[in-house]
Write a protein that holds these residues in place. Structure first.
Motif, short mmCIF file in Angstrom:
data_model
loop_
_atom_site.label_atom_id
_atom_site.label_comp_id
_atom_site.label_asym_id
_atom_site.label_seq_id
_atom_site.Cartn_x
_atom_site.Cartn_y
_atom_site.Cartn_z
N THR A 1 11.11 0.88 -6.96
CA THR A 1 11.43 1.77 -5.94
C THR A 1 10.79 2.89 -5.73
N THR B 1 8.12 3.78 -7.42
CA THR B 1 6.65 3.54 -7.08
C THR B 1 6.43 3.62 -5.49
N ASN B 2 7.38 2.84 -4.74
CA ASN B 2 7.26 2.64 -3.55
C ASN B 2 7.34 4.35 -2.76
N ASN C 1 4.50 6.21 -0.58
CA ASN C 1 4.98 6.42 0.84
C ASN C 1 5.94 7.59 0.91
N HIS D 1 15.57 8.33 0.44
CA HIS D 1 14.95 7.89 -0.84
C HIS D 1 16.15 7.77 -1.93
N LEU E 1 10.87 -2.96 -1.18
CA LEU E 1 9.39 -2.44 -1.05
C LEU E 1 8.77 -2.35 0.36
N ASP F 1 9.52 0.95 3.83
CA ASP F 1 9.04 2.00 4.38
C ASP F 1 7.60 1.68 5.13
#
Length: 185
Positions: free
Chosen positions: A57, A59-60, A64, A82, A123, A126
């Motif tokens: 998450t 990294t996502n 984004n 987030h 993932l 977004d």
């Protein structure tokens, strides 16, 4: 194959004479050491189960960071989205660990599909929701199935899915509302 020429390899312990030892009585320190070892292994696997979805998450979020400029401003600030996604991801990691520790993934293999579906849709949230303007109700469905399946294995794990389901429902509602207002305006 000629079985008469086969030999049996023995370990040194097998060749030594066996002696009968008196029965061992567990002391409190032995029991405490065993419990500590089990608890340490449990904490290690739990930390791995929580950190993998959390790192995915993060990294996502890094890849984004913001919504596109053409998307209308939603009710929730992006940092709230987030943080909520990070919390939901950590909580689902804990739920997955509880189900794994109870043996639920082995007894009911379809639960693994729902759990991995949650991670995958989380993932893709977004890019799919903010870039392609999809509604994101698929994540709510998968979380509902996780709730139903996890509850059969562990009541605690099932109950811990409910805040994640509520968060995904709130995000889907906010996204549907922003989609409707952008299409009308």
């Amino acid at each position: 194959m000629d079985t008469q020429n086969l030999t049996h390899r023995t370990s040194p312990q097998e060749n030594e004479p066996t002696t009968i030892s008196p029965t061992r009585v567990d002391t409190d320190t032995d029991r405490k050491a065993r419990r500590t070892g089990i608890a340490t292994r449990g904490l290690k696997t739990m930390s791995i189960a929580i950190s993998i979805p959390l790192l995915l998450t993060l990294t996502n979020i890094y890849l984004n960071p913001n919504k596109p400029a053409n998307k209308p401003v939603s009710i929730l600030p992006i940092w709230t989205v987030h943080m909520g996604c990070l919390g939901s991801s950590a909580l689902m990691g804990l739920c997955g660990w509880i189900v794994w520790a109870e043996g639920g993934f082995h007894r009911k293999p379809d639960i693994v599909g729902f759990y991995l579906g949650h991670i995958g849709l989380g993932l893709l949230w977004d890019p799919v929701v903010f870039r392609f303007e999809a509604h994101g109700l698929g994540l709510c469905y998968v979380l509902g199935q996780c709730y139903r399946s996890f509850k059969e294995v562990s009541k605690v794990a099932g109950d811990l899915v409910l805040p994640c389901l509520g968060w995904a429902g709130l995000l889907a509602f906010v996204n549907l509302k922003s989609l409707l207002t952008s299409n009308m305006g």
